[in-house]
Design an enzyme around this catalytic site. Sequence first.
Site, PDB file in Angstrom:
ATOM      1  N   ALA A 140       2.105   2.900   8.246  1.00 19.97           N
ATOM      2  CA  ALA A 140       1.619   3.940   7.335  1.00 19.97           C
ATOM      3  C   ALA A 140       2.498   5.179   7.417  1.00 19.97           C
ATOM      4  O   ALA A 140       2.880   5.633   8.498  1.00 19.97           O
ATOM      5  CB  ALA A 140       0.178   4.287   7.690  1.00 19.97           C
ATOM      6  N   GLU A 142       0.831  -1.198   0.000  1.00 18.16           N
ATOM      7  CA  GLU A 142       0.000   0.000   0.000  1.00 18.16           C
ATOM      8  C   GLU A 142       0.871   1.255   0.000  1.00 18.16           C
ATOM      9  O   GLU A 142       0.368   2.358   0.135  1.00 18.16           O
ATOM     10  CB  GLU A 142      -0.923   0.002   1.215  1.00 18.16           C
ATOM     11  CG  GLU A 142      -1.934  -1.136   1.202  1.00 18.16           C
ATOM     12  CD  GLU A 142      -2.881  -1.080   2.390  1.00 18.16           C
ATOM     13  OE1 GLU A 142      -3.927  -0.415   2.265  1.00 18.16           O
ATOM     14  OE2 GLU A 142      -2.558  -1.688   3.422  1.00 18.16           O
ATOM     15  N   SER A 200       7.179   4.601   2.369  1.00 23.90           N
ATOM     16  CA  SER A 200       8.128   4.746   1.262  1.00 23.90           C
ATOM     17  C   SER A 200       9.409   3.984   1.546  1.00 23.90           C
ATOM     18  O   SER A 200      10.033   4.176   2.584  1.00 23.90           O
ATOM     19  CB  SER A 200       8.476   6.230   1.042  1.00 23.90           C
ATOM     20  OG  SER A 200       7.366   6.943   0.555  1.00 23.90           O
TER      21      SER A 200
END
Length: 395
Positions: A308, A265, A285
């Site tokens: 996240a 994701e 990232s």
Amino acid sequence: MAYTKDDFKQLVTDIQSQSWYKNPIGFGIARVDRGQLNKEKILQATFPIVNWEENFGSAAILLNALKESGVEIDTSKSELVCEINDKFLEKCIESFRPYIPEAKGDEHKNVQVISTLASLPIDSGLTSENFKVVFLFEDDAPQSAETVYLKLYALSLGKAKLRSLNLNGAFGKLENCAWIGNQPIELDWLRQNEITLKLSGKYPTIDMIDKFPRFLGHVIPADNTRILESSKVRFGAQLAAGTTVMPGASYINFNAGTEGAVMVEGRISSSAKVGAGSDVGGGASILGVLSGTDGVPVTIGENTLLGANSCTGTAIGDSCILDAGVTILPGTKISLSEKAVEQLKEINPNKEIKTVMKGMDFLGVNGVHFRVNSTTGQTVAMRSTREVKLNKDLH
């Protein structure tokens, strides 16, 4: 001409024994898209079958057919890219004859390619200029768009390991195009025809402008692999079976990808790879070699969770957790309590664990939970006590 399979095997042996012959690393026949204005520009090469360190009998037949059709073969160079002609196809058919009746389904796919080319209808609009036979003899920097595509195929099909191929200068061999689905169009052609296209209502809906096509434009993934938005995976990426790529902030660049079932994701930048069972959380990232990793490719271990909006610029081991929003770069200073040092030494007996470490020091260190102290703002590490486990129903 080969009438029996024994004839074929003898022919291959005879070809391979000749001084000019050399087994290629990879080879295949591609359909090429040429520029609409400049026919010398190769905008895309589509390989129905890619051979990689395999099928050397077929390689011998194709190379010999080129030679007999008048092409000068020099296997001392790193690559060979040739247009095909009727003489080439005729020689291939003569050699592959014993296998043509059984070349169906998964059997003898190189023979199927030759048979299909030889039987294309005259009114198909395709000529010999639309097809190239491509051989790679050494893994040097690619010299043509066709060999760039051959290498990208090898990566995306999992025939070559990530980060194993020389792609130096690949960008310079590819044309920046407008893409309408799988069709590349020269930007100069669009500019030249802009008035006519717009006034006639035929100006195309352009999906993207790029040198690379999309992964799904060339690769059929495994049955249990899901890609929810085609723009999220670039051609040249490698997705292991069971990988799920969600929409939103996810993206997998070329020469990057997964080594097992992974939930994606977030972003996996070029040269980064993620181990089986790991979860790249929303907006997370993993940095590439040009974006903060000191030029060292990042590897994420197995069963690891990147929370996240976290950012990873250095290797993370197996069974680790990086909390949401935490950034770990090679030079990031990370504090550990005495208790955490002892706990991590217990499961990493061959690693040096100290109370103050840098991000780069955690290479190969497993079972680490990276957090930020909400009071001091200090990045800390401790023994992870949570098992990262993907939902089997989803992968």
